[in-house]
Motif scaffolding. Structure first.
Motif, PDB file in Angstrom:
ATOM      1  N   ILE A 134       0.918  -1.219   0.025  1.00  0.00           N
ATOM      2  CA  ILE A 134      -0.004  -0.023  -0.044  1.00  0.00           C
ATOM      3  C   ILE A 134       0.776   1.280   0.162  1.00  0.00           C
ATOM      4  CG2 ILE A 134      -0.118   0.142   2.418  1.00  0.00           C
ATOM      5  CD1 ILE A 134      -2.890   0.690  -0.143  1.00  0.00           C
ATOM      6  N   VAL A 135       1.877   1.302   0.796  1.00  0.00           N
ATOM      7  CA  VAL A 135       2.647   2.463   0.761  1.00  0.00           C
ATOM      8  C   VAL A 135       3.636   2.620  -0.576  1.00  0.00           C
ATOM      9  CG1 VAL A 135       4.897   3.381   1.937  1.00  0.00           C
ATOM     10  CG2 VAL A 135       3.449   2.170   3.163  1.00  0.00           C
ATOM     11  N   TYR A 136       3.989   1.569  -1.200  1.00  0.00           N
ATOM     12  CA  TYR A 136       4.664   1.656  -2.462  1.00  0.00           C
ATOM     13  C   TYR A 136       3.577   2.000  -3.690  1.00  0.00           C
ATOM     14  CZ  TYR A 136       7.661   0.335  -6.448  1.00  0.00           C
ATOM     15  OH  TYR A 136       8.440   0.531  -7.724  1.00  0.00           O
ATOM     16  N   ALA A 137       2.288   1.569  -3.554  1.00  0.00           N
ATOM     17  CA  ALA A 137       1.445   2.181  -4.502  1.00  0.00           C
ATOM     18  C   ALA A 137       1.003   3.494  -4.149  1.00  0.00           C
ATOM     19  CB  ALA A 137       0.055   1.157  -4.300  1.00  0.00           C
ATOM     20  N   TYR A 138       0.948   4.163  -3.253  1.00  0.00           N
ATOM     21  CA  TYR A 138       0.728   5.370  -2.745  1.00  0.00           C
ATOM     22  C   TYR A 138       1.962   6.055  -3.425  1.00  0.00           C
ATOM     23  CZ  TYR A 138       0.340   9.791  -0.142  1.00  0.00           C
ATOM     24  OH  TYR A 138       0.229  11.176   0.003  1.00  0.00           O
ATOM     25  N   GLN A 139       3.273   5.814  -3.118  1.00  0.00           N
ATOM     26  CA  GLN A 139       4.158   6.693  -3.639  1.00  0.00           C
ATOM     27  C   GLN A 139       4.323   6.520  -5.216  1.00  0.00           C
ATOM     28  OE1 GLN A 139       7.482   4.688  -1.643  1.00  0.00           O
ATOM     29  NE2 GLN A 139       7.552   6.125  -0.015  1.00  0.00           N
ATOM     30  N   GLN A 140       3.950   5.641  -5.709  1.00  0.00           N
ATOM     31  CA  GLN A 140       3.889   5.439  -7.380  1.00  0.00           C
ATOM     32  C   GLN A 140       2.700   6.530  -7.728  1.00  0.00           C
ATOM     33  OE1 GLN A 140       5.548   3.953  -9.849  1.00  0.00           O
ATOM     34  NE2 GLN A 140       6.959   3.280  -8.184  1.00  0.00           N
ATOM     35  N   ALA A 141       1.623   6.731  -7.091  1.00  0.00           N
ATOM     36  CA  ALA A 141       0.597   7.468  -7.447  1.00  0.00           C
ATOM     37  C   ALA A 141       0.888   8.927  -7.335  1.00  0.00           C
ATOM     38  CB  ALA A 141      -0.566   7.017  -6.759  1.00  0.00           C
ATOM     39  N   PHE A 142       1.405   9.345  -6.001  1.00  0.00           N
ATOM     40  CA  PHE A 142       1.413  10.698  -5.593  1.00  0.00           C
ATOM     41  C   PHE A 142       2.617  11.130  -5.594  1.00  0.00           C
ATOM     42  CE2 PHE A 142      -2.511   8.791  -3.797  1.00  0.00           C
ATOM     43  CZ  PHE A 142      -3.295   9.579  -4.524  1.00  0.00           C
ATOM     44  N   SER A 143       3.667  10.332  -5.595  1.00  0.00           N
ATOM     45  CA  SER A 143       5.202  10.747  -5.609  1.00  0.00           C
ATOM     46  C   SER A 143       5.638  10.767  -7.030  1.00  0.00           C
ATOM     47  CB  SER A 143       6.206  10.227  -4.872  1.00  0.00           C
ATOM     48  OG  SER A 143       5.574  10.228  -3.459  1.00  0.00           O
ATOM     49  N   TYR A 144       5.229   9.934  -7.982  1.00  0.00           N
ATOM     50  CA  TYR A 144       5.686   9.841  -9.302  1.00  0.00           C
ATOM     51  C   TYR A 144       4.741   9.868 -10.323  1.00  0.00           C
ATOM     52  CZ  TYR A 144       9.547   7.663  -6.448  1.00  0.00           C
ATOM     53  OH  TYR A 144      10.261   7.349  -5.539  1.00  0.00           O
ATOM     54  N   SER A 145       3.277  10.237 -10.068  1.00  0.00           N
ATOM     55  CA  SER A 145       2.182  10.322 -10.931  1.00  0.00           C
ATOM     56  C   SER A 145       1.913   9.163 -11.669  1.00  0.00           C
ATOM     57  CB  SER A 145       2.365  11.733 -11.629  1.00  0.00           C
ATOM     58  OG  SER A 145       2.625  12.386 -10.568  1.00  0.00           O
ATOM     59  N   ASN A 146       2.572   7.773 -11.310  1.00  0.00           N
ATOM     60  CA  ASN A 146       2.162   6.814 -11.967  1.00  0.00           C
ATOM     61  C   ASN A 146       0.858   6.002 -11.751  1.00  0.00           C
ATOM     62  OD1 ASN A 146       2.520   4.692 -14.043  1.00  0.00           O
ATOM     63  ND2 ASN A 146       4.677   4.448 -13.638  1.00  0.00           N
ATOM     64  N   PHE A 147      -0.291   6.564 -12.011  1.00  0.00           N
ATOM     65  CA  PHE A 147      -1.350   6.060 -11.535  1.00  0.00           C
ATOM     66  C   PHE A 147      -1.742   4.548 -12.078  1.00  0.00           C
ATOM     67  CE2 PHE A 147      -1.735  10.909 -12.084  1.00  0.00           C
ATOM     68  CZ  PHE A 147      -1.704  11.128 -10.761  1.00  0.00           C
ATOM     69  N   SER A 148      -1.496   4.321 -13.322  1.00  0.00           N
ATOM     70  CA  SER A 148      -1.730   3.071 -13.696  1.00  0.00           C
ATOM     71  C   SER A 148      -1.093   1.795 -13.009  1.00  0.00           C
ATOM     72  CB  SER A 148      -1.434   3.038 -15.261  1.00  0.00           C
ATOM     73  OG  SER A 148      -0.111   3.063 -15.593  1.00  0.00           O
ATOM     74  N   LEU A 149       0.241   2.230 -12.632  1.00  0.00           N
ATOM     75  CA  LEU A 149       1.158   1.155 -11.937  1.00  0.00           C
ATOM     76  C   LEU A 149       0.501   0.860 -10.587  1.00  0.00           C
ATOM     77  CD1 LEU A 149       3.291  -0.869 -12.484  1.00  0.00           C
ATOM     78  CD2 LEU A 149       4.828   0.988 -11.285  1.00  0.00           C
ATOM     79  N   ALA A 150       0.316   2.100  -9.936  1.00  0.00           N
ATOM     80  CA  ALA A 150      -0.503   2.204  -8.768  1.00  0.00           C
ATOM     81  C   ALA A 150      -1.665   1.307  -8.342  1.00  0.00           C
ATOM     82  CB  ALA A 150      -0.590   3.479  -8.165  1.00  0.00           C
ATOM     83  N   ALA A 151      -2.571   1.655  -9.521  1.00  0.00           N
ATOM     84  CA  ALA A 151      -3.844   0.852  -9.452  1.00  0.00           C
ATOM     85  C   ALA A 151      -3.465  -0.692  -9.793  1.00  0.00           C
ATOM     86  CB  ALA A 151      -4.485   1.225 -10.769  1.00  0.00           C
ATOM     87  N   ALA A 152      -2.319  -0.949 -10.357  1.00  0.00           N
ATOM     88  CA  ALA A 152      -2.078  -2.415 -10.643  1.00  0.00           C
ATOM     89  C   ALA A 152      -1.606  -3.100  -9.273  1.00  0.00           C
ATOM     90  CB  ALA A 152      -1.034  -2.494 -11.741  1.00  0.00           C
ATOM     91  N   TRP A 153      -0.751  -2.438  -8.429  1.00  0.00           N
ATOM     92  CA  TRP A 153      -0.471  -2.784  -7.170  1.00  0.00           C
ATOM     93  C   TRP A 153      -1.680  -3.083  -6.219  1.00  0.00           C
ATOM     94  CZ3 TRP A 153       4.128  -4.843  -5.783  1.00  0.00           C
ATOM     95  CH2 TRP A 153       5.462  -4.895  -6.398  1.00  0.00           C
ATOM     96  N   SER A 154      -2.374  -2.038  -6.328  1.00  0.00           N
ATOM     97  CA  SER A 154      -3.767  -1.883  -5.476  1.00  0.00           C
ATOM     98  C   SER A 154      -4.486  -3.475  -5.819  1.00  0.00           C
ATOM     99  CB  SER A 154      -4.156  -0.860  -5.454  1.00  0.00           C
ATOM    100  OG  SER A 154      -3.568   0.181  -5.278  1.00  0.00           O
ATOM    101  N   ILE A 155      -4.729  -3.462  -7.085  1.00  0.00           N
ATOM    102  CA  ILE A 155      -5.399  -4.689  -7.307  1.00  0.00           C
ATOM    103  C   ILE A 155      -4.802  -6.042  -6.901  1.00  0.00           C
ATOM    104  CG2 ILE A 155      -6.378  -6.182  -9.342  1.00  0.00           C
ATOM    105  CD1 ILE A 155      -7.953  -3.481  -8.894  1.00  0.00           C
ATOM    106  N   ILE A 156      -3.591  -6.133  -7.177  1.00  0.00           N
ATOM    107  CA  ILE A 156      -2.783  -7.320  -6.963  1.00  0.00           C
ATOM    108  C   ILE A 156      -3.079  -7.560  -5.236  1.00  0.00           C
ATOM    109  CG2 ILE A 156      -0.453  -8.403  -6.600  1.00  0.00           C
ATOM    110  CD1 ILE A 156      -1.716  -8.887  -9.294  1.00  0.00           C
ATOM    111  N   SER A 157      -2.716  -6.395  -4.215  1.00  0.00           N
ATOM    112  CA  SER A 157      -2.814  -6.626  -2.991  1.00  0.00           C
ATOM    113  C   SER A 157      -3.939  -7.054  -2.456  1.00  0.00           C
ATOM    114  CB  SER A 157      -2.316  -4.971  -2.537  1.00  0.00           C
ATOM    115  OG  SER A 157      -2.487  -4.894  -0.925  1.00  0.00           O
ATOM    116  N   THR A 158      -5.121  -6.255  -3.109  1.00  0.00           N
ATOM    117  CA  THR A 158      -6.671  -6.555  -2.901  1.00  0.00           C
ATOM    118  C   THR A 158      -6.886  -8.207  -3.180  1.00  0.00           C
ATOM    119  OG1 THR A 158      -7.467  -4.450  -3.402  1.00  0.00           O
ATOM    120  CG2 THR A 158      -8.981  -6.009  -3.101  1.00  0.00           C
TER     121      THR A 158
END
Length: 281
Positions: free
Chosen positions: A236-260
Motif C-alpha cells: 500500500i505504501v509503494y502504491a501510494y508513492q507510485q501514484a502521488f510521488s511519481y504520478s504513475n497512476f496506472s502502475l499504482a492501480a495494478a499494485w492495489s489490485i494485486i494487493s486486494t
C-alpha cells in the motif's frame, strides 16, 4: 432497495471497476487525459524488477509481526482485568484504552518525535533505562521494524483488549468454580476453559485486523517513509508513492489490485480453516 444499490455502486463497484480499468492503461502525469490501453504491461512490471517479492516479504513482516504480539498483549491485559479481586479495575481500564482515544495521526507524530535518534525520549531515557541499545530507523532495517511494530502495538492493543475482555465476561463463572472443586491449576483452566471459549473471538478479531493491518498506510509512511531504501515499504505504501510521488497512476492501480486479490484469497483460506463465520451465520 434502490438507494442501497446506488450507495454500493458509487462507494464500492465504481471505484473498484475504475481502478481495474486504469491498471490496464498507461495513465500517468503525461497521459492523464489521453491515456491508452497497454494490456498486462503494468502487471508484468510488478514482477520484472524484483520488487514484488521484496514488498510481499515486507507486507508479511508488517502484518504478522504486528498482529501476533498485539493479540498476545491484548489477551494478557484482558485476563488481568478479568480478575474479580483486582482493585482499581475501572481506573486501570480507563488508562489502558487511552491510546485508543487519541487520534491515530496525532499519536504517530508524537511517536515519531519519541523515536528520533539521539534526542527522542525512547533513545535518551527509556532504552538506556532498560539497558537496550538505541534505535535508529534511518540506518538500520531491524531498528526500523522494531520502531514500527512497537508503535503499532501501542496504537492497537486497546481494541484487542476490549474485545477479549468483553468475551471473557460471557464465560460462565460456574465453569471455573467446578474446575476449582476438581483441583485444576491456573494453566489447566486457561487451556481447557478460557482459550476454547475465546477461540471464535480470537479468530474473528485476528482476521478482521489482518485485513486492516495489511492495508494500514499511516504508521509506515509517517515513521519511516518505507526506508531505509525500500526495506519497510509494503504494497500500500509503494502504491501510494507510485501514484502521488511519481504520478504513475496506472502502475499504482495494478499494485492495489494485486494487493486486494491477495488479501481476499488469504482471508477466504483462513475463514475456511477456522470456520469462524459458522457461529455468526
Amino acid at each position: 432497495m434502490i438507494p442501497i444499490l446506488a450507495i454500493v455502486f458509487f462507494l464500492f463497484i465504481y471505484p473498484l471497476a475504475y481502478a481495474i480499468d486504469i491498471s490496464f492503461t498507461n495513465m500517468n502525469l503525461f497521459h492523464f487525459f489521453h491515456y491508452t490501453y497497454v494490456g498486462f504491461q503494468n502487471y508484468i512490471s510488478l514482477f520484472k524488477f524484483g520488487y514484488f517479492w521484496k514488498l510481499l516479504g515486507n507486507t508479511a513482516i508488517w502484518t504478522i509481526g504486528s498482529l501476533v504480539p498485539i493479540t498476545l498483549v491484548g489477551l494478557g491485559m484482558a485476563l488481568i482485568l478479568n480478575q474479580k479481586d483486582l482493585k482499581g479495575k475501572s481506573i486501570f481500564y480507563a488508562l489502558l484504552i487511552l491510546p485508543w482515544a487519541f487520534p491515530g495521526f496525532i499519536s504517530l507524530l508524537i511517536w515519531q518525535g519519541l523515536w528520533v535518534d539521539p534526542y527522542g525520549m525512547m533513545n535518551k531515557l527509556v532504552l538506556p533505562l532498560l539497558h537496550l541499545p538505541p534505535i535508529n530507523s534511518l540506518t538500520s532495517t531491524t531498528d526500523a521494524w522494531i520502531e514500527l511494530i512497537v508503535t503499532n502495538i501501542w496504537l492497537s492493543f486497546p481494541y484487542f483488549m476490549t474485545v477479549f475482555y468483553s468475551a471473557l465476561q460471557s464465560i460462565p463463572r460456574e465453569l471455573y468454580e467446578l474446575a476449582d472443586v476438581d483441583g485444576a491449576s491456573v494453566f489447566t483452566k486457561f487451556f481447557r476453559i478460557t482459550l476454547p471459549s475465546l477461540k471464535k473471538v480470537i479468530a474473528f478479531v485476528f482476521i478482521t485486523s489482518f485485513v486492516f493491518t495489511w492495508n494500514n498506510f499511516y504508521p509506515i509512511y509517517i515513521l519511516t517513509g518505507g526506508g531505509p531504501g525500500i526495506s519497510t515499504e509494503t504494497f500500500i505504501v509503494y502504491a501510494y508513492q507510485q501514484a502521488f510521488s511519481y504520478s504513475n497512476f496506472s502502475l499504482a492501480a495494478a499494485w492495489s489490485i494485486i494487493s486486494t486479490l491477495m488479501v481476499i484469497i488469504m482471508a477466504v483460506i483462513v475463514l475456511r480453516i477456522t470456520k469462524v463465520l459458522d457461529s455468526i451465520t
